[in-house]
Design a protein around this motif. Structure first.
Motif, PDB file in Angstrom:
ATOM      1  N   SER A  29      29.273  46.768  37.888  1.00 56.94           N
ATOM      2  CA  SER A  29      29.629  47.675  38.984  1.00 56.94           C
ATOM      3  C   SER A  29      29.218  47.117  40.347  1.00 56.94           C
ATOM      4  N   PHE A  30      28.485  46.012  40.349  1.00 54.54           N
ATOM      5  CA  PHE A  30      28.072  45.356  41.594  1.00 54.54           C
ATOM      6  C   PHE A  30      28.854  44.057  41.821  1.00 54.54           C
ATOM      7  N   ALA A  31      30.071  43.975  41.287  1.00 54.86           N
ATOM      8  CA  ALA A  31      30.874  42.752  41.372  1.00 54.86           C
ATOM      9  C   ALA A  31      31.147  42.333  42.806  1.00 54.86           C
ATOM     10  N   ASP A  32      31.103  43.257  43.734  1.00 52.43           N
ATOM     11  CA  ASP A  32      31.374  42.936  45.130  1.00 52.43           C
ATOM     12  C   ASP A  32      30.138  42.442  45.887  1.00 52.43           C
ATOM     13  N   VAL A  33      28.983  42.422  45.216  1.00 49.92           N
ATOM     14  CA  VAL A  33      27.743  41.933  45.828  1.00 49.92           C
ATOM     15  C   VAL A  33      27.611  40.447  45.476  1.00 49.92           C
ATOM     16  N   PRO A  34      27.561  39.569  46.477  1.00 51.21           N
ATOM     17  CA  PRO A  34      27.567  38.132  46.198  1.00 51.21           C
ATOM     18  C   PRO A  34      26.528  37.671  45.175  1.00 51.21           C
ATOM     19  N   GLU A  35      25.310  38.177  45.243  1.00 50.60           N
ATOM     20  CA  GLU A  35      24.279  37.764  44.286  1.00 50.60           C
ATOM     21  C   GLU A  35      24.668  38.141  42.854  1.00 50.60           C
ATOM     22  N   ALA A  36      25.200  39.334  42.676  1.00 55.81           N
ATOM     23  CA  ALA A  36      25.645  39.768  41.348  1.00 55.81           C
ATOM     24  C   ALA A  36      26.886  38.997  40.913  1.00 55.81           C
ATOM     25  N   ALA A  37      27.803  38.746  41.843  1.00 56.85           N
ATOM     26  CA  ALA A  37      29.047  38.043  41.516  1.00 56.85           C
ATOM     27  C   ALA A  37      28.764  36.673  40.922  1.00 56.85           C
ATOM     28  N   GLU A  38      27.860  35.953  41.537  1.00 45.71           N
ATOM     29  CA  GLU A  38      27.504  34.618  41.041  1.00 45.71           C
ATOM     30  C   GLU A  38      26.936  34.691  39.629  1.00 45.71           C
ATOM     31  N   VAL A  39      26.069  35.661  39.401  1.00 49.16           N
ATOM     32  CA  VAL A  39      25.459  35.828  38.081  1.00 49.16           C
ATOM     33  C   VAL A  39      26.518  36.236  37.057  1.00 49.16           C
ATOM     34  N   LEU A  40      27.420  37.122  37.441  1.00 49.87           N
ATOM     35  CA  LEU A  40      28.457  37.587  36.515  1.00 49.87           C
ATOM     36  C   LEU A  40      29.393  36.453  36.093  1.00 49.87           C
ATOM     37  N   VAL A  41      29.767  35.590  37.020  1.00 51.87           N
ATOM     38  CA  VAL A  41      30.605  34.439  36.649  1.00 51.87           C
ATOM     39  C   VAL A  41      29.846  33.571  35.657  1.00 51.87           C
ATOM     40  N   GLY A  42      28.561  33.383  35.876  1.00 58.56           N
ATOM     41  CA  GLY A  42      27.744  32.622  34.924  1.00 58.56           C
ATOM     42  C   GLY A  42      27.717  33.259  33.552  1.00 58.56           C
ATOM     43  N   LEU A  43      27.666  34.583  33.515  1.00 61.41           N
ATOM     44  CA  LEU A  43      27.669  35.279  32.219  1.00 61.41           C
ATOM     45  C   LEU A  43      29.031  35.168  31.535  1.00 61.41           C
ATOM     46  N   LEU A  44      30.092  35.223  32.312  1.00 58.78           N
ATOM     47  CA  LEU A  44      31.427  35.036  31.731  1.00 58.78           C
ATOM     48  C   LEU A  44      31.571  33.648  31.113  1.00 58.78           C
ATOM     49  N   LEU A  45      30.894  32.685  31.677  1.00 57.72           N
ATOM     50  CA  LEU A  45      30.973  31.300  31.197  1.00 57.72           C
ATOM     51  C   LEU A  45      29.767  30.938  30.333  1.00 57.72           C
ATOM     52  N   ASP A  46      29.104  31.919  29.753  1.00 57.92           N
ATOM     53  CA  ASP A  46      27.920  31.697  28.919  1.00 57.92           C
ATOM     54  C   ASP A  46      28.245  30.693  27.818  1.00 57.92           C
ATOM     55  N   VAL A  47      27.465  29.637  27.739  1.00 58.20           N
ATOM     56  CA  VAL A  47      27.727  28.586  26.755  1.00 58.20           C
ATOM     57  C   VAL A  47      26.996  28.806  25.438  1.00 58.20           C
ATOM     58  N   GLU A  48      26.108  29.769  25.401  1.00 63.21           N
ATOM     59  CA  GLU A  48      25.302  29.979  24.209  1.00 63.21           C
ATOM     60  C   GLU A  48      25.844  31.041  23.269  1.00 63.21           C
ATOM     61  N   ASP A  49      26.553  32.037  23.795  1.00 61.49           N
ATOM     62  CA  ASP A  49      26.998  33.120  22.922  1.00 61.49           C
ATOM     63  C   ASP A  49      28.272  33.761  23.455  1.00 61.49           C
ATOM     64  N   GLU A  78      37.844  28.067  34.997  1.00 61.33           N
ATOM     65  CA  GLU A  78      36.787  27.109  34.668  1.00 61.33           C
ATOM     66  C   GLU A  78      36.470  27.085  33.175  1.00 61.33           C
ATOM     67  N   ALA A  79      36.949  28.065  32.463  1.00 67.64           N
ATOM     68  CA  ALA A  79      36.590  28.247  31.062  1.00 67.64           C
ATOM     69  C   ALA A  79      37.264  27.222  30.156  1.00 67.64           C
ATOM     70  N   ASP A  80      36.567  26.922  29.058  1.00 64.00           N
ATOM     71  CA  ASP A  80      37.231  26.150  28.009  1.00 64.00           C
ATOM     72  C   ASP A  80      38.095  27.139  27.220  1.00 64.00           C
ATOM     73  N   GLY A  81      38.870  26.626  26.292  1.00 66.30           N
ATOM     74  CA  GLY A  81      39.797  27.478  25.542  1.00 66.30           C
ATOM     75  C   GLY A  81      39.114  28.606  24.796  1.00 66.30           C
ATOM     76  N   ASN A  82      37.963  28.323  24.206  1.00 67.69           N
ATOM     77  CA  ASN A  82      37.236  29.340  23.462  1.00 67.69           C
ATOM     78  C   ASN A  82      36.734  30.443  24.391  1.00 67.69           C
TER      79      ASN A  82
END
Length: 135
Positions: A29-49, A78-82
């Motif tokens: 719900s904080f997608a419009d906040v730059p600090e949260a946005a950066e973290v959320l993109v990182g979570l979308l691209l999570d390489v561990e799970d 930026e994502a791989d196929g998986n």
């Protein structure tokens, strides 16, 4: 005592996938906040799970704002196929049983005119996931 915001930011870097999933849900719900946005993109691209990718995409799709969908668009290019497959599944999960579909589709239409070419490409891909509607 930490606030929910601080806890979510901290949880995003946790070694526990369940904590990272919780962080994605809490920060969506904080997608419009730059600090949260950066973290959320990182979570979308999570390489561990892949559960982190899926659940974060689901949470952002349920929010359905232009800012939330923009983050998915940025990540999908930026994502791989998986990862892209799990983002797609998460978006579908987020739209199931909700009226969020039109919000995501409307966000894609707006993002199709974004200055960033990567966002335009990502929005086009997301649009194809949402009932074949093209941006």
């Amino acid at each position: 005592m930490t606030s929910g915001w601080e806890a979510a930011l901290s949880g995003a870097s946790s070694p526990s996938w369940t904590e990272r999933v919780r962080a994605g849900r809490d920060l969506a719900s904080f997608a419009d906040v730059p600090e949260a946005a950066e973290v959320l993109v990182g979570l979308l691209l999570d390489v561990e799970d892949t559960a982190v990718t899926r659940q974060t995409a689901k949470a952002l799709a349920r929010v359905g704002t232009v800012a939330a969908v923009r983050l998915i668009a940025l990540a999908v290019v930026e994502a791989d196929g998986n990862q892209a497959d799990w983002m797609q599944t998460g978006v579908h999960d987020g739209l199931m049983g909700s009226d969020g579909g039109p919000d995501v589709a409307a966000a894609c239409v707006k993002l199709a005119r974004d200055r960033d070419e990567a966002v335009r490409r990502g929005a086009s891909e997301i649009s194809a996931w949402t009932d074949g509607t093209r941006c």
